[in-house]
Design a protein around this motif. Structure first.
Motif, PDB file in Angstrom:
ATOM      1  N   GLU A   1      -4.656  -4.485  15.272  1.00 25.54           N
ATOM      2  CA  GLU A   1      -4.554  -4.135  14.073  1.00 25.54           C
ATOM      3  C   GLU A   1      -5.572  -4.009  13.091  1.00 25.54           C
ATOM      4  O   GLU A   1      -6.236  -5.770  13.678  1.00 25.54           O
ATOM      5  CB  GLU A   1      -3.424  -4.248  13.181  1.00 25.54           C
ATOM      6  N   GLU A   2      -6.699  -3.623  12.984  1.00 24.79           N
ATOM      7  CA  GLU A   2      -7.444  -4.298  11.775  1.00 24.79           C
ATOM      8  C   GLU A   2      -7.942  -2.731  10.665  1.00 24.79           C
ATOM      9  O   GLU A   2      -6.964  -1.290  10.759  1.00 24.79           O
ATOM     10  CB  GLU A   2      -8.890  -3.596  12.363  1.00 24.79           C
ATOM     11  N   ILE A   3      -8.468  -3.263   9.392  1.00 28.17           N
ATOM     12  CA  ILE A   3      -8.263  -2.040   8.729  1.00 28.17           C
ATOM     13  C   ILE A   3      -9.877  -2.332   7.753  1.00 28.17           C
ATOM     14  O   ILE A   3     -10.927  -2.987   8.614  1.00 28.17           O
ATOM     15  CB  ILE A   3      -7.205  -2.745   7.047  1.00 28.17           C
ATOM     16  N   GLU A   4     -10.397  -0.817   7.415  1.00 29.94           N
ATOM     17  CA  GLU A   4     -11.834  -0.657   7.338  1.00 29.94           C
ATOM     18  C   GLU A   4     -11.092   0.495   5.566  1.00 29.94           C
ATOM     19  O   GLU A   4     -10.589   0.810   5.410  1.00 29.94           O
ATOM     20  CB  GLU A   4     -12.128   0.221   8.382  1.00 29.94           C
TER      21      GLU A   4
ATOM     22  N   PHE B   1      -8.322   2.984   2.555  1.00 30.44           N
ATOM     23  CA  PHE B   1      -8.412   2.640   4.284  1.00 30.44           C
ATOM     24  C   PHE B   1      -7.708   2.815   5.310  1.00 30.44           C
ATOM     25  O   PHE B   1      -7.025   3.757   5.466  1.00 30.44           O
ATOM     26  CB  PHE B   1      -7.633   1.521   3.848  1.00 30.44           C
TER      27      PHE B   1
ATOM     28  N   LEU C   1      -6.310   2.172   8.507  1.00 28.38           N
ATOM     29  CA  LEU C   1      -5.433   0.920   9.223  1.00 28.38           C
ATOM     30  C   LEU C   1      -4.977   1.356  10.533  1.00 28.38           C
ATOM     31  O   LEU C   1      -4.588   2.257  11.176  1.00 28.38           O
ATOM     32  CB  LEU C   1      -4.176   0.940   8.346  1.00 28.38           C
ATOM     33  N   LYS C   2      -6.227   1.266  11.412  1.00 30.81           N
ATOM     34  CA  LYS C   2      -6.601   1.195  12.571  1.00 30.81           C
ATOM     35  C   LYS C   2      -5.248   0.634  13.872  1.00 30.81           C
ATOM     36  O   LYS C   2      -4.930  -1.165  13.350  1.00 30.81           O
ATOM     37  CB  LYS C   2      -7.259   1.186  13.282  1.00 30.81           C
TER      38      LYS C   2
ATOM     39  N   ALA D   1      -4.695   6.218  13.965  1.00 32.45           N
ATOM     40  CA  ALA D   1      -4.661   5.203  12.475  1.00 32.45           C
ATOM     41  C   ALA D   1      -4.233   6.200  11.066  1.00 32.45           C
ATOM     42  O   ALA D   1      -3.255   7.080  11.358  1.00 32.45           O
ATOM     43  CB  ALA D   1      -6.122   5.196  11.967  1.00 32.45           C
TER      44      ALA D   1
ATOM     45  N   TYR E   1       0.813  -1.434  -0.104  1.00 27.21           N
ATOM     46  CA  TYR E   1       0.023  -0.049   0.258  1.00 27.21           C
ATOM     47  C   TYR E   1       0.927   1.013  -0.134  1.00 27.21           C
ATOM     48  O   TYR E   1       2.008   1.050   0.189  1.00 27.21           O
ATOM     49  CB  TYR E   1      -1.186  -0.120   1.275  1.00 27.21           C
TER      50      TYR E   1
END
Length: 87
Positions: free
Chosen positions: A44-47, A34, A36-37, A24, A5
């Motif tokens: 980590e999580e992506i939304e 996106f 990237l939190k 984030a 990315y």
């Protein structure tokens, strides 16, 4: 380390599990933007932030400032967009 990315900006967001404020990154990947939190509790999580990353680039060229809300300005994002739109 090779990433798949492109980094765009830093911001703050809310964890989808505990709803705590966390750091984030706004990243561009495969033409979409996106968040990237990184939650201290849940990791980590992506939304999806914007399906079309060209919108993010347009905001930057137009001078639209996208920053997280603060106690003083809880609707800062909307205020700045409205001001730019002439409302």
């Amino acid at each position: 380390m090779i990433r798949d990315y492109v980094f765009h900006d830093f911001t703050r967001s809310f964890c989808s599990k505990c709803h705590e404020l966390c750091d984030a990154k706004i990243i561009i990947k495969n033409g979409s933007a996106f968040l990237l939190k990184n939650c201290l509790t849940h990791g980590e999580e992506i939304e999806v932030f914007e399906e079309d990353a060209s919108y993010i680039e347009w905001q930057q060229r137009a001078g639209v400032v996208v920053r997280p809300p603060t106690e003083e300005f809880p609707c800062r994002l909307r205020i700045l967009r409205d001001r730019r739109a002439g409302s």
